[in-house]
Design a protein around this motif. Structure first.
Motif, short mmCIF file in Angstrom:
data_model
loop_
_atom_site.label_atom_id
_atom_site.label_comp_id
_atom_site.label_asym_id
_atom_site.label_seq_id
_atom_site.Cartn_x
_atom_site.Cartn_y
_atom_site.Cartn_z
N GLY A 179 0.81 -1.21 0.00
CA GLY A 179 0.00 0.00 0.00
C GLY A 179 0.84 1.25 0.00
O GLY A 179 2.08 1.19 -0.04
N ALA A 180 0.18 2.39 0.07
CA ALA A 180 0.88 3.68 0.04
C ALA A 180 1.56 4.00 1.37
O ALA A 180 2.52 4.76 1.43
CB ALA A 180 -0.09 4.79 -0.33
N ARG A 181 1.05 3.42 2.47
CA ARG A 181 1.60 3.65 3.80
C ARG A 181 1.72 2.34 4.56
O ARG A 181 0.88 1.45 4.38
CB ARG A 181 0.71 4.62 4.61
N ALA A 182 2.73 2.23 5.39
CA ALA A 182 2.92 1.01 6.18
C ALA A 182 2.10 1.10 7.46
O ALA A 182 1.95 2.18 8.04
CB ALA A 182 4.39 0.82 6.51
N GLY A 183 1.58 -0.04 7.92
CA GLY A 183 0.84 -0.04 9.17
C GLY A 183 0.05 -1.30 9.40
O GLY A 183 0.20 -2.28 8.66
N LEU A 184 -0.77 -1.27 10.44
CA LEU A 184 -1.63 -2.39 10.81
C LEU A 184 -3.09 -1.95 10.75
O LEU A 184 -3.41 -0.81 11.12
CB LEU A 184 -1.32 -2.87 12.23
N ILE A 185 -3.95 -2.84 10.31
CA ILE A 185 -5.39 -2.57 10.26
C ILE A 185 -6.09 -3.49 11.25
O ILE A 185 -5.90 -4.71 11.23
CB ILE A 185 -5.94 -2.80 8.84
N PHE A 186 -6.91 -2.89 12.15
CA PHE A 186 -7.63 -3.68 13.13
C PHE A 186 -8.90 -2.93 13.55
O PHE A 186 -9.08 -1.75 13.21
CB PHE A 186 -6.77 -4.00 14.34
N SER A 187 -9.75 -3.59 14.28
CA SER A 187 -11.02 -3.01 14.69
C SER A 187 -10.84 -1.85 15.66
O SER A 187 -10.02 -1.92 16.59
CB SER A 187 -11.90 -4.08 15.35
N LEU A 188 -11.65 -0.80 15.48
CA LEU A 188 -11.61 0.35 16.38
C LEU A 188 -11.97 -0.04 17.81
O LEU A 188 -11.52 0.61 18.77
CB LEU A 188 -12.57 1.43 15.89
N ASP A 189 -12.75 -1.08 17.97
CA ASP A 189 -13.18 -1.50 19.31
C ASP A 189 -11.99 -1.86 20.19
O ASP A 189 -12.07 -1.75 21.43
CB ASP A 189 -14.10 -2.72 19.21
N HIS A 190 -10.87 -2.26 19.57
CA HIS A 190 -9.70 -2.68 20.36
C HIS A 190 -9.06 -1.51 21.12
O HIS A 190 -8.31 -1.74 22.07
CB HIS A 190 -8.64 -3.30 19.45
#
Length: 326
Positions: A179-190
């Motif tokens: 992708g264009a940026r590095a990172g982690l995707i996870f639920s906002l509830d966390h």
């Protein structure tokens, strides 16, 4: 640098070749837990990957080290009440501790959060490896709150291709996409997850209401010490490495109640004492290693620092023992 050197040695690689390709003095291995500049880290990791043929090395290093390897940043994580509070504090402290070139941040994407990592500084090689290393630390941060079995929806790195994707995905326990940026995707509830270890006796007492300091003097001292492995560093060289002008650096140190010359003198004196504690090392050689043209200039400087000549100090070490004199 310690874990990197250990990984290369364990795989039968050449440390001299790795450090040479990265343009980093091999003498730094004498103190393997010392930090190095951000711009030097990707070069070192990239050289290590090429040497041992393990593209997943950055993921292995960060996952095995965990947030304990993040130093003051890890302290902020372990002291926060919730995951969301921890990520907010990390966003503030990361630029202060990593020379302003590195940042983390949280962005909302519908019902998900994107916990990103970015490097503003131009990196010629090893950027993707640096991102993978960082993602391992980001994972460690979230897992501190959600448990070691937690997996993100996706992990993201930049670039057109990803060598060793299958190995990295297995280590992270999730799909790794480009992708264009590095990172982690996870639920906002966390983000509301409480810190299960906040009140453990082993957790530092740093509270969320305490200010986060920007210890520029300590950073300058560290860079001077690193520079001594090649030649005596100048204030202009240190300023350039920090992305500051000479006058800006002087002004900020003055605001902190110190001067570049005072910091350099303290570091030079400490390094000189360490070298003098080696009885077989000639004083002339020590003078050369510290950037002096001859032994007499070094002797005058050391006398000014300590009230003793190098020879007198060395004799005192033999009489009283290194532990007492250092």
């Amino acid at each position: 640098m310690g874990p990197i050197a250990a990984a290369v040695s364990a795989a039968g690689g050449s440390l001299a070749r790795v450090f040479g390709k990265a343009g980093i003095p091999l003498t730094l291995l004498d103190t393997p837990d010392r930090l190095i500049l951000l711009r030097d880290q990707p070069k070192l990791i990239d050289a290590a990957i090429r040497e041992i043929g393990d593209p997943a090395l950055p993921a292995r290093l960060s996952l095995s080290t965990g947030i304990a390897g993040l130093g003051p940043i890890g302290v902020q994580v372990r002291a926060a009440e919730t995951l969301g509070a921890a990520l907010a504090r990390v966003e503030v402290v990361t630029p202060l501790l990593l020379q302003t070139a590195t940042s983390t941040g949280l962005r909302r994407q519908g019902a998900n959060a994107f916990y990103e990592y970015a490097v503003a500084e131009r990196i010629e090689s090893g950027r993707q490896a640096n991102e993978i290393l960082a993602l391992g630390y980001l994972l460690g941060t979230v897992r501190h709150f959600l448990g070691p079995a937690w997996r993100p929806e996706h992990a993201v790195v930049t670039g057109a291709t990803l060598t060793g994707r299958a190995q990295i995905q297995e280590l992270f326990g999730s799909e790794v996409i480009l992708g264009a940026r590095a990172g982690l995707i996870f639920s906002l509830d966390h983000l509301d997850a409480p810190n299960p270890k906040r009140h453990d006796p082993g957790v530092p007492a740093t509270g969320e209401d305490e200010p986060i300091g920007d210890d520029l003097a300590a950073c300058v001292a560290h860079l001077i010490e690193l520079g001594l492995d090649e030649a005596r560093p100048s204030i202009d060289g240190i300023a350039r490495r920090l992305g500051l002008s000479r006058r800006s650096l002087q002004r900020r140190l003055d605001d902190a109640g110190t001067r570049y010359a005072d910091i350099q003198q303290r570091i030079m004196a400490r390094r000189a004492k360490t070298l003098l504690a080696e009885p077989a090392l000639p004083i002339g050689r020590i003078a050369c290693e510290l950037g002096y043209t001859d032994g007499s200039h070094f002797t005058r400087a050391f006398l000014e620092w300590t009230g003793m000549t190098p020879s007198q100090w060395r004799r005192d070490v033999r009489l009283r023992g290194p532990a007492k004199s250092l």
